[in-house]
Write a protein that holds these residues in place. Sequence first.
Motif, PDB file in Angstrom:
ATOM      1  N   GLU A 147      13.953  21.346   1.373  1.00 54.29           N
ATOM      2  CA  GLU A 147      14.540  22.026   2.527  1.00 54.29           C
ATOM      3  C   GLU A 147      15.366  21.084   3.386  1.00 54.29           C
ATOM      4  O   GLU A 147      16.360  21.483   3.980  1.00 54.29           O
ATOM      5  N   ALA A 148      14.946  19.831   3.442  1.00 49.47           N
ATOM      6  CA  ALA A 148      15.667  18.856   4.262  1.00 49.47           C
ATOM      7  C   ALA A 148      16.839  18.234   3.493  1.00 49.47           C
ATOM      8  O   ALA A 148      17.537  17.365   4.018  1.00 49.47           O
ATOM      9  N   ASP A 149      17.018  18.632   2.247  1.00 44.55           N
ATOM     10  CA  ASP A 149      18.081  18.099   1.397  1.00 44.55           C
ATOM     11  C   ASP A 149      17.982  16.572   1.228  1.00 44.55           C
ATOM     12  O   ASP A 149      18.964  15.845   1.345  1.00 44.55           O
ATOM     13  N   ILE A 150      16.762  16.120   0.951  1.00 45.11           N
ATOM     14  CA  ILE A 150      16.542  14.700   0.642  1.00 45.11           C
ATOM     15  C   ILE A 150      16.272  14.627  -0.863  1.00 45.11           C
ATOM     16  O   ILE A 150      15.462  15.408  -1.377  1.00 45.11           O
ATOM     17  N   LEU A 151      16.959  13.727  -1.551  1.00 49.62           N
ATOM     18  CA  LEU A 151      16.789  13.663  -3.003  1.00 49.62           C
ATOM     19  C   LEU A 151      15.403  13.145  -3.356  1.00 49.62           C
ATOM     20  O   LEU A 151      14.961  12.116  -2.838  1.00 49.62           O
ATOM     21  N   CYS A 152      14.724  13.836  -4.251  1.00 48.17           N
ATOM     22  CA  CYS A 152      13.356  13.461  -4.571  1.00 48.17           C
ATOM     23  C   CYS A 152      13.186  13.166  -6.047  1.00 48.17           C
ATOM     24  O   CYS A 152      13.572  13.944  -6.907  1.00 48.17           O
ATOM     25  N   GLY A 162       0.857  -1.192   0.000  1.00 47.71           N
ATOM     26  CA  GLY A 162       0.000   0.000   0.000  1.00 47.71           C
ATOM     27  C   GLY A 162       0.888   1.236   0.000  1.00 47.71           C
ATOM     28  O   GLY A 162       1.919   1.257  -0.655  1.00 47.71           O
ATOM     29  N   ASP A 163       0.518   2.249   0.779  1.00 48.25           N
ATOM     30  CA  ASP A 163       1.361   3.437   0.865  1.00 48.25           C
ATOM     31  C   ASP A 163       2.200   3.378   2.141  1.00 48.25           C
ATOM     32  O   ASP A 163       1.656   3.330   3.244  1.00 48.25           O
ATOM     33  N   PRO A 164       3.528   3.426   2.017  1.00 49.22           N
ATOM     34  CA  PRO A 164       4.383   3.308   3.203  1.00 49.22           C
ATOM     35  C   PRO A 164       4.032   4.308   4.317  1.00 49.22           C
ATOM     36  O   PRO A 164       4.103   3.958   5.492  1.00 49.22           O
ATOM     37  N   LEU A 165       3.618   5.514   3.955  1.00 49.35           N
ATOM     38  CA  LEU A 165       3.338   6.504   4.995  1.00 49.35           C
ATOM     39  C   LEU A 165       1.910   6.415   5.536  1.00 49.35           C
ATOM     40  O   LEU A 165       1.544   7.138   6.458  1.00 49.35           O
ATOM     41  N   ALA A 166       1.104   5.516   4.975  1.00 51.67           N
ATOM     42  CA  ALA A 166      -0.183   5.193   5.609  1.00 51.67           C
ATOM     43  C   ALA A 166       0.034   4.075   6.642  1.00 51.67           C
ATOM     44  O   ALA A 166      -0.912   3.642   7.310  1.00 51.67           O
ATOM     45  N   ASN A 167       1.276   3.614   6.744  1.00 53.26           N
ATOM     46  CA  ASN A 167       1.670   2.563   7.707  1.00 53.26           C
ATOM     47  C   ASN A 167       2.940   3.017   8.421  1.00 53.26           C
ATOM     48  O   ASN A 167       3.961   2.319   8.395  1.00 53.26           O
ATOM     49  N   PRO A 168       2.909   4.214   9.029  1.00 51.50           N
ATOM     50  CA  PRO A 168       4.180   4.805   9.478  1.00 51.50           C
ATOM     51  C   PRO A 168       4.924   3.944  10.495  1.00 51.50           C
ATOM     52  O   PRO A 168       6.150   3.841  10.416  1.00 51.50           O
ATOM     53  N   GLU A 169       4.202   3.326  11.425  1.00 46.86           N
ATOM     54  CA  GLU A 169       4.929   2.564  12.446  1.00 46.86           C
ATOM     55  C   GLU A 169       5.693   1.404  11.828  1.00 46.86           C
ATOM     56  O   GLU A 169       6.850   1.164  12.139  1.00 46.86           O
ATOM     57  N   LYS A 170       5.029   0.671  10.935  1.00 41.28           N
ATOM     58  CA  LYS A 170       5.686  -0.490  10.297  1.00 41.28           C
ATOM     59  C   LYS A 170       6.858  -0.035   9.424  1.00 41.28           C
ATOM     60  O   LYS A 170       7.948  -0.610   9.451  1.00 41.28           O
ATOM     61  N   THR A 171       6.621   1.012   8.659  1.00 44.75           N
ATOM     62  CA  THR A 171       7.666   1.493   7.751  1.00 44.75           C
ATOM     63  C   THR A 171       8.885   1.992   8.534  1.00 44.75           C
ATOM     64  O   THR A 171      10.025   1.608   8.248  1.00 44.75           O
ATOM     65  N   TYR A 173       5.829  13.690   7.897  1.00 47.01           N
ATOM     66  CA  TYR A 173       6.903  12.747   8.245  1.00 47.01           C
ATOM     67  C   TYR A 173       8.287  13.107   7.726  1.00 47.01           C
ATOM     68  O   TYR A 173       9.223  12.341   7.914  1.00 47.01           O
ATOM     69  N   VAL A 174       8.436  14.253   7.081  1.00 51.12           N
ATOM     70  CA  VAL A 174       9.755  14.574   6.521  1.00 51.12           C
ATOM     71  C   VAL A 174      10.833  14.618   7.609  1.00 51.12           C
ATOM     72  O   VAL A 174      11.945  14.130   7.414  1.00 51.12           O
ATOM     73  N   ASP A 175      10.495  15.160   8.783  1.00 49.31           N
ATOM     74  CA  ASP A 175      11.494  15.210   9.863  1.00 49.31           C
ATOM     75  C   ASP A 175      11.955  13.815  10.261  1.00 49.31           C
ATOM     76  O   ASP A 175      13.137  13.547  10.441  1.00 49.31           O
ATOM     77  N   ARG A 176      10.980  12.937  10.402  1.00 48.83           N
ATOM     78  CA  ARG A 176      11.304  11.566  10.784  1.00 48.83           C
ATOM     79  C   ARG A 176      12.118  10.858   9.699  1.00 48.83           C
ATOM     80  O   ARG A 176      13.062  10.106   9.987  1.00 48.83           O
ATOM     81  N   ILE A 177      11.767  11.123   8.457  1.00 51.07           N
ATOM     82  CA  ILE A 177      12.479  10.534   7.317  1.00 51.07           C
ATOM     83  C   ILE A 177      13.940  11.000   7.328  1.00 51.07           C
ATOM     84  O   ILE A 177      14.869  10.224   7.122  1.00 51.07           O
ATOM     85  N   LYS A 178      14.118  12.267   7.616  1.00 45.11           N
ATOM     86  CA  LYS A 178      15.463  12.850   7.672  1.00 45.11           C
ATOM     87  C   LYS A 178      16.260  12.230   8.826  1.00 45.11           C
ATOM     88  O   LYS A 178      17.409  11.821   8.667  1.00 45.11           O
ATOM     89  N   GLN A 179      15.599  12.179   9.978  1.00 42.76           N
ATOM     90  CA  GLN A 179      16.228  11.610  11.173  1.00 42.76           C
ATOM     91  C   GLN A 179      16.736  10.196  10.926  1.00 42.76           C
ATOM     92  O   GLN A 179      17.795   9.803  11.401  1.00 42.76           O
ATOM     93  N   LEU A 180      15.952   9.420  10.175  1.00 44.23           N
ATOM     94  CA  LEU A 180      16.316   8.027   9.916  1.00 44.23           C
ATOM     95  C   LEU A 180      17.318   7.895   8.772  1.00 44.23           C
ATOM     96  O   LEU A 180      17.669   6.797   8.375  1.00 44.23           O
ATOM     97  N   ASN A 181      17.733   9.060   8.235  1.00 42.87           N
ATOM     98  CA  ASN A 181      18.758   9.028   7.207  1.00 42.87           C
ATOM     99  C   ASN A 181      18.279   8.409   5.886  1.00 42.87           C
ATOM    100  O   ASN A 181      19.061   7.800   5.165  1.00 42.87           O
ATOM    101  N   VAL A 182      16.990   8.555   5.602  1.00 36.78           N
ATOM    102  CA  VAL A 182      16.462   8.103   4.307  1.00 36.78           C
ATOM    103  C   VAL A 182      16.856   9.171   3.295  1.00 36.78           C
ATOM    104  O   VAL A 182      16.473  10.326   3.434  1.00 36.78           O
ATOM    105  N   ASP A 183      17.640   8.773   2.303  1.00 36.70           N
ATOM    106  CA  ASP A 183      18.231   9.773   1.422  1.00 36.70           C
ATOM    107  C   ASP A 183      17.462   9.953   0.116  1.00 36.70           C
ATOM    108  O   ASP A 183      17.672  10.898  -0.622  1.00 36.70           O
TER     109      ASP A 183
END
Length: 302
Positions: free
Chosen positions: A188-193, A91-100, A128-138
């Motif tokens: 802004e978070a410098d994550i490649l999109c 499904g959508d990873p961010l509709a399942n934030p805890e599992k993802t 979730y961008v802050d959390r994504i950044k924190q987890l080092n998802v690039d």
Amino acid sequence: TSGLDEKTKARIEKHPCYSEEAHHHYARMHVAVAPACNIQCNYCNRKYDCANESRPGVVSELLTPEEAAHKVLVIAGKIPQMTVLGIAGPGDPLANPEKTFRTFELIAEKAPDIKLCLSTNGLMLPDYVDRIKQLNVDHVTITINMVDPEIGAKIYPWVHHRRKRYRGVEGVKILHEKQMEGLQALKEADILCKVNSVMIPGINDEHLAEVDAVIRSKGAFLHNIMPLISAPEHGTHFGLTGQRGPTPKELKALQDKCADSNMKMMRHCRQCRADAVGLLGEDRSQEFTKEKFMEMTPEYNL
Ligand code: CLF
Ligand code: SF4
């Protein structure tokens, strides 16, 4: 990938989707940990993998975050070219934030040299961008099929947001706003999109050049225009209404048109399964079904 600065080149060098050259040498794997979704796309049948990232009509085996981490360690030990772990469904990873996020945490802890990648419809991205950044998802992919909610209403019948279901244009407006906010926040978070778009003849085919211009102006780094795959037996709305996909010629014409204004157009996407394993275009998922990988001992070197 000409015209990129050295720092960006280094960041995509081993990512088979983000770098055209890398896809011959480096492999990716997906783990299917995210079953729920928060929108309905007319090209999707929820019994199958998220069609935003994958070929419709494919069913992946759902894993818990712990099973997924085990799978990643097993595969990283067996396939040395494995550089990227993506979560892209079913499904959508961010509709399942805890599992993802739990899955990312476990992998970052045990296999810190594997790059993390995420694909989403974007509805929950600003949250979730802050959390994504924190987890080092690039690397993050957003599927953006329109920047005009009137066109979007032909693609998305409803959007479920903060415990409420919105139908038609009202729902699509929310999705559009969140996608644009998400793009901005990633920049802004410098994550490649990267942006994926599904080309749907008669619905958004003429509109996708405008989408291309908007997403680039907002900092997306790569655009991947994929063909709608619409077979009646997949049971999608478009499949049942006889909506056709583009011909290879139509797809190429649109990709060329968008590439004119900018070099960064992805053309080597293989519309992977949510449990894909291996080089793009090489599907080794059946070597690593749950029944098989749970019996294997990770040989990954910490
Ligand atoms: Fe997976 Fe997607 Fe990450 Fe790649 S796939 S989450 S960006 S690691 Fe790649 Fe596959 Fe095309 Fe996706 S070829 S479907 S673009
Ligand atoms: Fe299906 Fe993915 Fe669209 Fe959700 S976001 S409806 S899983 S294609």
